[in-house]
Each structure stands twice: as C-alpha cells, then as structure tokens.
Design an enzyme around this catalytic site. Structure first.
Site, PDB file in Angstrom:
ATOM      1  N   ARG A 153       0.864  -1.192   0.000  1.00  0.00           N
ATOM      2  CA  ARG A 153       0.000   0.000   0.000  1.00  0.00           C
ATOM      3  C   ARG A 153       0.890   1.229   0.000  1.00  0.00           C
ATOM      4  O   ARG A 153       1.774   1.350   0.851  1.00  0.00           O
ATOM      5  CB  ARG A 153      -0.869  -0.030   1.269  1.00  0.00           C
ATOM      6  CG  ARG A 153      -1.979   0.988   1.277  1.00  0.00           C
ATOM      7  CD  ARG A 153      -2.665   1.038   2.638  1.00  0.00           C
ATOM      8  NE  ARG A 153      -1.997   1.984   3.523  1.00  0.00           N
ATOM      9  CZ  ARG A 153      -2.517   2.437   4.662  1.00  0.00           C
ATOM     10  NH1 ARG A 153      -3.706   2.033   5.063  1.00  0.00           N
ATOM     11  NH2 ARG A 153      -1.858   3.291   5.411  1.00  0.00           N
ATOM     12  N   TYR A 165      -1.914  11.849   7.236  1.00  0.00           N
ATOM     13  CA  TYR A 165      -2.146  10.663   8.046  1.00  0.00           C
ATOM     14  C   TYR A 165      -1.199   9.535   7.661  1.00  0.00           C
ATOM     15  O   TYR A 165      -0.904   9.325   6.509  1.00  0.00           O
ATOM     16  CB  TYR A 165      -3.607  10.192   7.961  1.00  0.00           C
ATOM     17  CG  TYR A 165      -4.046   9.682   6.602  1.00  0.00           C
ATOM     18  CD1 TYR A 165      -4.591  10.552   5.672  1.00  0.00           C
ATOM     19  CD2 TYR A 165      -3.919   8.356   6.271  1.00  0.00           C
ATOM     20  CE1 TYR A 165      -5.000  10.097   4.435  1.00  0.00           C
ATOM     21  CE2 TYR A 165      -4.327   7.885   5.027  1.00  0.00           C
ATOM     22  CZ  TYR A 165      -4.864   8.761   4.120  1.00  0.00           C
ATOM     23  OH  TYR A 165      -5.258   8.325   2.890  1.00  0.00           O
ATOM     24  N   ASP A 218      -5.030   3.815   0.313  1.00  0.00           N
ATOM     25  CA  ASP A 218      -6.120   4.080   1.264  1.00  0.00           C
ATOM     26  C   ASP A 218      -6.444   5.577   1.227  1.00  0.00           C
ATOM     27  O   ASP A 218      -5.562   6.406   1.463  1.00  0.00           O
ATOM     28  CB  ASP A 218      -5.652   3.666   2.665  1.00  0.00           C
ATOM     29  CG  ASP A 218      -6.764   3.732   3.709  1.00  0.00           C
ATOM     30  OD1 ASP A 218      -7.858   4.232   3.396  1.00  0.00           O
ATOM     31  OD2 ASP A 218      -6.510   3.288   4.845  1.00  0.00           O
ATOM     32  N   HIS A 220      -8.823   6.954   3.126  1.00  0.00           N
ATOM     33  CA  HIS A 220      -9.290   7.344   4.457  1.00  0.00           C
ATOM     34  C   HIS A 220     -10.542   8.212   4.416  1.00  0.00           C
ATOM     35  O   HIS A 220     -10.679   9.178   5.174  1.00  0.00           O
ATOM     36  CB  HIS A 220      -8.185   8.048   5.238  1.00  0.00           C
ATOM     37  CG  HIS A 220      -7.604   7.173   6.296  1.00  0.00           C
ATOM     38  ND1 HIS A 220      -8.106   7.151   7.561  1.00  0.00           N
ATOM     39  CD2 HIS A 220      -6.612   6.281   6.262  1.00  0.00           C
ATOM     40  CE1 HIS A 220      -7.416   6.261   8.265  1.00  0.00           C
ATOM     41  NE2 HIS A 220      -6.510   5.710   7.499  1.00  0.00           N
ATOM     42  N   GLU A 244      -8.961   1.866  -1.241  1.00  0.00           N
ATOM     43  CA  GLU A 244      -9.662   1.632   0.022  1.00  0.00           C
ATOM     44  C   GLU A 244     -10.323   2.903   0.549  1.00  0.00           C
ATOM     45  O   GLU A 244      -9.734   3.980   0.470  1.00  0.00           O
ATOM     46  CB  GLU A 244      -8.612   1.134   1.025  1.00  0.00           C
ATOM     47  CG  GLU A 244      -9.119   0.976   2.431  1.00  0.00           C
ATOM     48  CD  GLU A 244      -8.003   0.575   3.382  1.00  0.00           C
ATOM     49  OE1 GLU A 244      -7.001  -0.034   2.938  1.00  0.00           O
ATOM     50  OE2 GLU A 244      -8.126   0.889   4.577  1.00  0.00           O
ATOM     51  N   GLU A 270     -13.344  -1.330   7.298  1.00  0.00           N
ATOM     52  CA  GLU A 270     -12.612  -1.455   8.565  1.00  0.00           C
ATOM     53  C   GLU A 270     -13.375  -0.857   9.753  1.00  0.00           C
ATOM     54  O   GLU A 270     -13.147  -1.261  10.886  1.00  0.00           O
ATOM     55  CB  GLU A 270     -11.204  -0.863   8.467  1.00  0.00           C
ATOM     56  CG  GLU A 270     -11.154   0.631   8.246  1.00  0.00           C
ATOM     57  CD  GLU A 270      -9.732   1.170   8.137  1.00  0.00           C
ATOM     58  OE1 GLU A 270      -8.936   0.590   7.378  1.00  0.00           O
ATOM     59  OE2 GLU A 270      -9.423   2.164   8.804  1.00  0.00           O
ATOM     60  N   ARG A 291     -13.577  -5.318   4.126  1.00  0.00           N
ATOM     61  CA  ARG A 291     -12.424  -5.231   5.024  1.00  0.00           C
ATOM     62  C   ARG A 291     -12.786  -5.279   6.506  1.00  0.00           C
ATOM     63  O   ARG A 291     -12.029  -4.847   7.354  1.00  0.00           O
ATOM     64  CB  ARG A 291     -11.631  -3.951   4.709  1.00  0.00           C
ATOM     65  CG  ARG A 291     -11.139  -3.910   3.260  1.00  0.00           C
ATOM     66  CD  ARG A 291     -10.062  -2.886   3.038  1.00  0.00           C
ATOM     67  NE  ARG A 291      -8.901  -3.179   3.836  1.00  0.00           N
ATOM     68  CZ  ARG A 291      -8.576  -2.581   4.967  1.00  0.00           C
ATOM     69  NH1 ARG A 291      -9.299  -1.593   5.441  1.00  0.00           N
ATOM     70  NH2 ARG A 291      -7.510  -2.935   5.635  1.00  0.00           N
ATOM     71  N   HIS A 320      -9.005  -5.799   7.880  1.00  0.00           N
ATOM     72  CA  HIS A 320      -8.199  -4.712   8.433  1.00  0.00           C
ATOM     73  C   HIS A 320      -7.069  -5.303   9.270  1.00  0.00           C
ATOM     74  O   HIS A 320      -7.278  -6.237  10.030  1.00  0.00           O
ATOM     75  CB  HIS A 320      -9.128  -3.868   9.318  1.00  0.00           C
ATOM     76  CG  HIS A 320      -8.531  -2.592   9.811  1.00  0.00           C
ATOM     77  ND1 HIS A 320      -9.022  -1.941  10.922  1.00  0.00           N
ATOM     78  CD2 HIS A 320      -7.521  -1.827   9.342  1.00  0.00           C
ATOM     79  CE1 HIS A 320      -8.337  -0.830  11.110  1.00  0.00           C
ATOM     80  NE2 HIS A 320      -7.422  -0.734  10.162  1.00  0.00           N
ATOM     81  N   ASP A 324      -3.482  -1.281  15.687  1.00  0.00           N
ATOM     82  CA  ASP A 324      -4.384  -1.303  16.849  1.00  0.00           C
ATOM     83  C   ASP A 324      -5.151  -2.626  16.933  1.00  0.00           C
ATOM     84  O   ASP A 324      -5.950  -2.817  17.849  1.00  0.00           O
ATOM     85  CB  ASP A 324      -5.343  -0.102  16.850  1.00  0.00           C
ATOM     86  CG  ASP A 324      -5.990   0.156  15.497  1.00  0.00           C
ATOM     87  OD1 ASP A 324      -5.252   0.319  14.510  1.00  0.00           O
ATOM     88  OD2 ASP A 324      -7.226   0.195  15.434  1.00  0.00           O
ATOM     89  N   GLU A 347      -4.244  -7.266   5.291  1.00  0.00           N
ATOM     90  CA  GLU A 347      -3.365  -6.118   5.572  1.00  0.00           C
ATOM     91  C   GLU A 347      -2.397  -6.527   6.677  1.00  0.00           C
ATOM     92  O   GLU A 347      -2.788  -7.166   7.661  1.00  0.00           O
ATOM     93  CB  GLU A 347      -4.218  -4.928   6.041  1.00  0.00           C
ATOM     94  CG  GLU A 347      -3.402  -3.672   6.294  1.00  0.00           C
ATOM     95  CD  GLU A 347      -4.273  -2.499   6.776  1.00  0.00           C
ATOM     96  OE1 GLU A 347      -5.369  -2.744   7.316  1.00  0.00           O
ATOM     97  OE2 GLU A 347      -3.828  -1.352   6.623  1.00  0.00           O
ATOM     98  N   TRP A 411     -11.945  11.601   9.056  1.00  0.00           N
ATOM     99  CA  TRP A 411     -10.640  10.956   9.298  1.00  0.00           C
ATOM    100  C   TRP A 411     -10.636   9.653   8.558  1.00  0.00           C
ATOM    101  O   TRP A 411     -11.528   8.844   8.689  1.00  0.00           O
ATOM    102  CB  TRP A 411     -10.442  10.750  10.792  1.00  0.00           C
ATOM    103  CG  TRP A 411      -9.465   9.637  11.101  1.00  0.00           C
ATOM    104  CD1 TRP A 411      -9.742   8.492  11.763  1.00  0.00           C
ATOM    105  CD2 TRP A 411      -8.084   9.578  10.757  1.00  0.00           C
ATOM    106  NE1 TRP A 411      -8.618   7.723  11.853  1.00  0.00           N
ATOM    107  CE2 TRP A 411      -7.585   8.351  11.233  1.00  0.00           C
ATOM    108  CE3 TRP A 411      -7.202  10.432  10.069  1.00  0.00           C
ATOM    109  CZ2 TRP A 411      -6.268   7.939  11.075  1.00  0.00           C
ATOM    110  CZ3 TRP A 411      -5.892  10.042   9.890  1.00  0.00           C
ATOM    111  CH2 TRP A 411      -5.415   8.803  10.394  1.00  0.00           C
TER     112      TRP A 411
HETATM  113  C1  CS2 Z   1      -5.925   2.435   8.383  1.00  0.00           C
HETATM  114  C2  CS2 Z   1      -5.753   2.365   9.883  1.00  0.00           C
HETATM  115  O1  CS2 Z   1      -4.790   0.378   8.239  1.00  0.00           O
HETATM  116  C3  CS2 Z   1      -5.639   1.104   7.738  1.00  0.00           C
HETATM  117  O2  CS2 Z   1      -6.217   0.809   6.719  1.00  0.00           O
HETATM  118  O3  CS2 Z   1      -7.106   2.936   7.909  1.00  0.00           O
HETATM  119  O4  CS2 Z   1      -4.477   2.836  10.153  1.00  0.00           O
HETATM  120  C4  CS2 Z   1      -6.758   3.100  10.771  1.00  0.00           C
HETATM  121  O5  CS2 Z   1      -6.631   4.467  10.617  1.00  0.00           O
HETATM  122  C5  CS2 Z   1      -6.562   2.747  12.203  1.00  0.00           C
HETATM  123  O6  CS2 Z   1      -6.521   1.357  12.360  1.00  0.00           O
HETATM  124  C6  CS2 Z   1      -7.654   3.328  13.082  1.00  0.00           C
HETATM  125  O7  CS2 Z   1      -7.542   2.879  14.376  1.00  0.00           O
HETATM  126 MG    MG Z   2      -7.772   1.975   6.145  1.00  0.00          MG
END
Ligand code: CS2
Ligand code: MG
Length: 411
Positions: A153, A165, A218, A220, A244, A270, A291, A320, A324, A347, A411
């Site tokens: 990605r 981001y 991505d 976002h 994405e 996600e 996802r 996803h 986190d 991912e 976001w």
């Molecule tokens: C992102 C994430 O991995 C992804 O595709 O969109 O970094 C996402 O922002 C975070 O997991 C949010 O907690």
């Molecule tokens: Mg994402």
C-alpha cells in the site's frame, strides 16, 4: 453430546494494557482449566469497551457453557436491545473469539479445522509504504518487495500540507506515534492538493517496479463520491489491487456512483460493525473487497457469515490489519483467512512491537510476505497477564482532520 471437558465459564478477566500501544484483552476461563483469549480494542475508546465488558457482559456469562458460541453470540447481540455499535460489537467479538479459542483447545484442533479446513497453504498479505516524499515512499516499498512482499500500500505526504495521516515524521513507528498523543492532534486536509499529487506516486511506482507487483492505496474517506469516481478513473492505468475507503459509506449507495465511473477495484469495511453495514455494498456488487475485522464486526462467527454472503457476489475478504488490532485479532483473521474460499488478502503491518511481543505470543509466521498458520489447538495465541501488568493503560487518540479553513473533515 457430553463434552469430556467441563467448559462451564468460571472467570472472565478484562485487561487493558499498553505494551507500546493500548489493547483491551479478554480472557475467559472454564471449570476444567481451559481458557480462551479475545481482542476488544477500540482505538481511542479502550476504557469504554473494557467497562462495558466488565459491568454488562461478564456477569451474564458466568456459569454458561463455553461450547455454546452461537447462542452466546445471539444473546449478546439480540438480548442487548440496542443492537450494533462499535463498543457492543467489539465486546461481542472478544467473547466470540475467546470461545472459538476454547472450543479449538477442547477439540484439540486449530480453529481453521473447525471452520472447514484449509483452502490454501498460506495467507497473502500487503504491507505499508508511507513516506514524506514519493521517493521516500518508493524506497520503502522497494525494501518491502526485497523482503518478499508482493503487494504494498502506497501513501505519501500531500505536498503543501503540514501533516498527512500515516506519515511518521520523527516517530520510529506507529507505536511511538500513537503513544505520543494524549489528546487528538489535528491534521490539515486539502482535496485539491491531494488530487493534484496522487497520480504521480502511482505513475512513478509503476515505472520503477513494473507491472508484476500489486499496489494499493487508502483514501481514508476524504473524498465525495464524484471525487472518488474521478480518482478511480485517474488511477486506472496503474492497475491497483484496490482503492480503500474512497468515501465514508454511511450511505452505502455512494459506492454506486463510484462504480458507475471506474473499473478500479474498491474496498471498504474497517470501521463497520455488522453485516448490515455492508449488505447493500455486497449484494449490489459495488465493492470488490470487504475489510471488516474480527475485533470490530463481531468476531469469527460474524465474519464467517460476512465471508459466506460476500462469496455469493464475487466479493472477497481483505480484513483490516492496522497496529491497533492485537495479535489475537491477527490470529482469528489468519484462521478465517486460511479457510475462507473467498479470501483475498490480509493487511499486515507486523505482528507487534518488541513490547507487545513480551505480552502476546502467537503461532503465526511470516515468510516471503505470506502468513503461515501453525497447528496449535485453538487460535494458538496467548496473553501473559504478568508481562501486561508492566504496561498500564496510556490514553491516546487518532488525529482529527480539518480543511485548511478549519472545517472538521472525515478521518
Ligand atoms: C488504516 C488504519 O490500516 C488502515 O487501513 O485505515 O491505520 C486506521 O486508521 C486505524 O486502524 C484506526 O484505528
Ligand atoms: Mg484503512
């Protein structure tokens, strides 16, 4: 049938720890001593789901038979009255994943065997290359291809914006970046600057890496449907595996607009919590990859249903896999992914940090960009409570995004 193990639930522990970043972990213990673990991490809202689990879920589960995964799932979903929602569904997910782990251990089989067995040898992944310039991003991608990844990605800082981001700046990795945010940082966004710069990233990537490798991106959720349609068309010559989160899809039919204009494959999911969030997207074939994550969309029981439903409409799963999501989530998704006939790609940003590896253990290995799933009974994951106690909860947030005039943006 009478189980040879007494799987009466006797104890449930909810542990919030921060080995590099915050995780909410659930441990369900049964009378015979077998236990299972689940992930309930909701980034930036960890204590809400921990309190929900402790106060409202665990008292209802003590004394129940851990074998009854489906009934417990339905009980927590329908029985709550206020269905769905990220906190509720992350709590259900953690319970569900812990129960599958227990069932596997009781059967002495890996969870993928309980789902129907392996459909493939290993799981394909895509890694992240995120840079402050195009060259920086492409150098990172080249290093990942050299490690054996075949899908990456690509994200690059938007020229003219102070922050973008995912761009780490002076931070070593995602873990350090996230733990340095006791309040949500604010980041600027400009659709015009982004749209004027993004094509160059993919043009240069294809001219440097050729056509064999797979590239992803991505968005976002920063665009409107018609802007996303234009982006999809613009990126068609660069043959993305998928684009994405082009648009936030509270309105699922936003994706019809994008689909009407471009053949760039689309992925989303996600932040979805249930199959209902993606039902129209899937049945109308407006997307190519769904996802949803086990942790955020109700666990293995729910993701299995989403996968089966998606298979009817040529939609593949691409769960996803951001930092986190704990190694428990990775394990749950790996077992699902090795089974699901319509698995697409996972991912992958690493199984964890040095600190999180003290706390979580897992029977997964990465070779040549593929995740191999071990044959330990259950999910093959464990959580070391003593090690976790060294890393107490540390409040931290995702950034929020604003247009250059100050308007709060997606976001
Ligand atoms: C992102 C994430 O991995 C992804 O595709 O969109 O970094 C996402 O922002 C975070 O997991 C949010 O907690
Ligand atoms: Mg994402």
């Amino acid at each position: 049938m009478k189980s040879k193990h007494d799987l009466t639930i006797t104890d449930i522990r909810v542990i919030v720890s921060s080995p590099g970043r915050n995780f909410v972990t659930l441990k369900i213990v049964t009378k015979c001593g077998l236990y299972g673990v689940g992930d309930a991490t909701v980034n930036g809202r960890e204590q809400a789901v921990a309190a929900y689990l402790k106060e409202h879920v665990t008292p209802c589960l003590i004394g129940r038979n851990a074998h009854e995964i489906e009934d417990i799932w339905q009980y927590l979903y329908k029985g709550v009255y206020w269905r769905k929602g990220p906190i509720n569904m992350a709590a259900i997910a953690a319970v569900d994943v812990a129960l599958w782990d227990i069932k596997g251990k009781a059967a002495d089989l890996p969870v993928y065997e309980l789902l129907g067995g392996k459909s493939r040898k290993a799981i394909a992944t895509y890694a992240h290359a995120t840079g402050s310039t195009i060259d920086d991003t492409l150098d990172k991608a080249e290093a990942l291809f050299a490690q054996g990844f075949t899908a990456v990605r690509l994200q690059t800082a938007v020229p003219g914006l102070k922050a973008s981001y995912g761009v780490l700046g002076d931070k070593k990795d995602y873990f350090e970046q996230q733990s340095s945010r006791p309040l949500p940082p604010e980041e600027p966004w400009s659709t015009r600057k982004y749209m004027n710069s993004i094509e160059d990233l993919f043009r240069q990537a294809r001219s440097r890496f050729g056509t064999e490798v797979q590239l992803l991106h991505d968005v976002h959720s920063r665009l409107t449907p018609i802007e996303a349609a234009r982006l999809g068309k613009m990126l068609e010559p660069y043959d993305l595996l998928f684009l994405e989160d082009a648009v936030a899809a509270e309105n699922q039919d936003s994706y019809r607009i994008i689909r009407d204009h471009t053949t760039t494959p689309l992925a989303i999911g996600e932040i979805y919590n249930t199959i209902w969030d993606c039902k129209e997207l899937i049945q109308n074939q407006w997307i190519d990859y769904i996802r949803t994550a086990t942790t955020h969309a109700g666990g293995i029981t729910a993701l299995r249903r989403i996968a089966d439903f998606a298979a009817l409409f040529h939609v593949r799963i691409a769960p996803h896999g951001a930092p986190d999501l704990s190694p428990i989530c990775y394990a749950a998704q790996a077992h699902l992914g090795i089974w699901a006939p319509n698995f697409g790609i996972q991912e992958f940003v690493g199984f964890g940090s040095d600190k999180s590896n003290e706390v979580f253990s897992y029977d997964l290995t990465l070779t040549e960009g593929m995740i191999h799933v071990g044959d330990s009974p259950g999910l093959g994951v464990d959580f070391n409570e003593e090690a976790a106690a060294q890393y107490p909860y540390n409040r931290s947030y995702l950034p929020v995004s604003r247009l250059e005039d100050g308007t709060l943006w997606s976001w």
